[in-house]
Design a protein around this motif. Structure first.
Motif, PDB file in Angstrom:
ATOM      1  N   ALA A  40       0.832  -1.209   0.000  1.00 34.20           N
ATOM      2  CA  ALA A  40       0.000   0.000   0.000  1.00 34.20           C
ATOM      3  C   ALA A  40       0.863   1.254   0.000  1.00 34.20           C
ATOM      4  O   ALA A  40       0.502   2.267  -0.608  1.00 34.20           O
ATOM      5  N   SER A  41       2.023   1.198   0.668  1.00 31.46           N
ATOM      6  CA  SER A  41       2.923   2.358   0.672  1.00 31.46           C
ATOM      7  C   SER A  41       3.451   2.636  -0.733  1.00 31.46           C
ATOM      8  O   SER A  41       3.523   3.793  -1.169  1.00 31.46           O
ATOM      9  N   VAL A  43       1.987   1.913  -3.495  1.00 37.32           N
ATOM     10  CA  VAL A  43       0.887   2.373  -4.345  1.00 37.32           C
ATOM     11  C   VAL A  43       0.521   3.821  -4.036  1.00 37.32           C
ATOM     12  O   VAL A  43       0.254   4.622  -4.935  1.00 37.32           O
ATOM     13  N   SER A  44       0.515   4.192  -2.746  1.00 40.70           N
ATOM     14  CA  SER A  44       0.067   5.530  -2.348  1.00 40.70           C
ATOM     15  C   SER A  44       1.096   6.613  -2.646  1.00 40.70           C
ATOM     16  O   SER A  44       0.739   7.775  -2.853  1.00 40.70           O
ATOM     17  N   LEU A  45       2.391   6.262  -2.656  1.00 36.11           N
ATOM     18  CA  LEU A  45       3.427   7.263  -2.912  1.00 36.11           C
ATOM     19  C   LEU A  45       3.652   7.423  -4.411  1.00 36.11           C
ATOM     20  O   LEU A  45       3.646   6.448  -5.163  1.00 36.11           O
ATOM     21  N   ASP A  46       3.850   8.663  -4.797  1.00 35.94           N
ATOM     22  CA  ASP A  46       4.113   8.961  -6.212  1.00 35.94           C
ATOM     23  C   ASP A  46       5.612   8.829  -6.470  1.00 35.94           C
ATOM     24  O   ASP A  46       6.350   9.818  -6.530  1.00 35.94           O
TER      25      ASP A  46
END
Length: 278
Positions: A40-41, A43-46
């Motif tokens: 999830a980290s 995926v959430s970070l650009d």
């Protein structure tokens, strides 16, 4: 006439661990939860991986690193770097010594030394230790610069405050986990808590306390170099000044001094731990 047989002792009820990926396997669920959080980290970070590994980024980094050469090795500047190195070493050593003393004093009320110890001050003292170590050294230094002014005093006190929280918690855990046998034997003879601490508990955990202190000294060397960026003296202050003016040759010399200092402290710490374990 046959002799009566002795009754066999019942086998102790051993509890077998659950199989992997079983619903009762708590470690499996915990590991799965960590994997989900890591995914999830990402995926959430650009994260711009394509730009990071691009040829243009490699060329830019190569040009930037090339500007560090040749380093400034002139005698006046080397004397200035040597002074900053000694200042950084002194800041880290004094800050660690103050933190070790304060951490031990705070670890005593923050730990339950035996089963009958009421430890009334344990919770508030641990809350204080949490507060001390939750504030980064840079924030402590920025606060102390207001009262102590620019220079190594603010950096030394910032290291001491933050490290007191870290060492105090580690020391408290070591005191609580000390083997209780020697202390209970002394208490059974009517020896008071103070002498039990001095003659039974501390001798058992002293090598562990020294190891924690040496490890934090290594960390404080790096932290002291960073604290100079906010004006707390040492190599970090030289680094912030010359890097801000794009004096890349001088910056390379300061970075080399930082690397040499950290390597020296690592060797000294390793040698000290080897001597303690003999």
């Amino acid at each position: 006439m046959p002799l009566p047989m002795k009754p066999q002792a019942a086998n102790p009820p051993y509890k077998l661990p659950p199989p992997l990926f079983d619903a009762r396997c708590k470690a499996c669920w915990f590991t799965l939860g960590l994997i989900v959080l890591v995914l999830a980290s990402f995926v959430s970070l650009d994260l711009q991986w394509a730009q990071f590994f691009s040829l243009d980024a490699a060329r830019s980094m190569g040009r930037f690193v090339g500007e560090f050469f040749p380093p400034d090795l002139s005698a006046p500047f080397l004397r200035k770097v040597a002074t900053g190195t000694l200042e950084t070493l002194a800041m880290s050593a004094l800050g660690t010594i103050l933190a070790a003393a304060a951490g031990l004093l705070l670890a005593l009320p923050a730990s339950r030394l035996h089963a009958a110890d009421p430890a009334y001050a344990r919770a508030p003292t641990r809350l204080l230790l949490n507060a001390l170590r939750s504030i980064p050294e840079l924030v402590w230094a920025a606060l102390l610069l207001i009262s102590a002014g620019l220079g190594p005093l603010a950096g030394t006190l910032a290291l001491a405050l933050h490290t007191s929280g870290v060492l105090g918690r580690l020391f408290a855990e070591a005191l609580e986990n000390a083997p209780p046998g020697p202390g209970e034997a002394l208490r059974a003879q009517g020896v008071g808590d103070a002498r039990v601490l001095l003659y039974a508990t501390l001798p058992q955990v002293l090598p562990q306390l020294l190891s924690y202190t040496l490890y934090r000294w290594e960390n404080n060397i790096r932290a002291a170099a960073v604290l100079g960026v906010v004006g707390a003296g040492g190599l970090g202050q030289l680094l912030a000044f010359h890097m801000g003016l794009f004096h890349m040759g001088k910056t390379a010399t300061i970075l080399g001094a930082m690397l040499a200092l950290v390597a020296l402290v690592d060797v000294l710490s390793y040698a000290s731990r080897r001597l303690m374990t003999r």
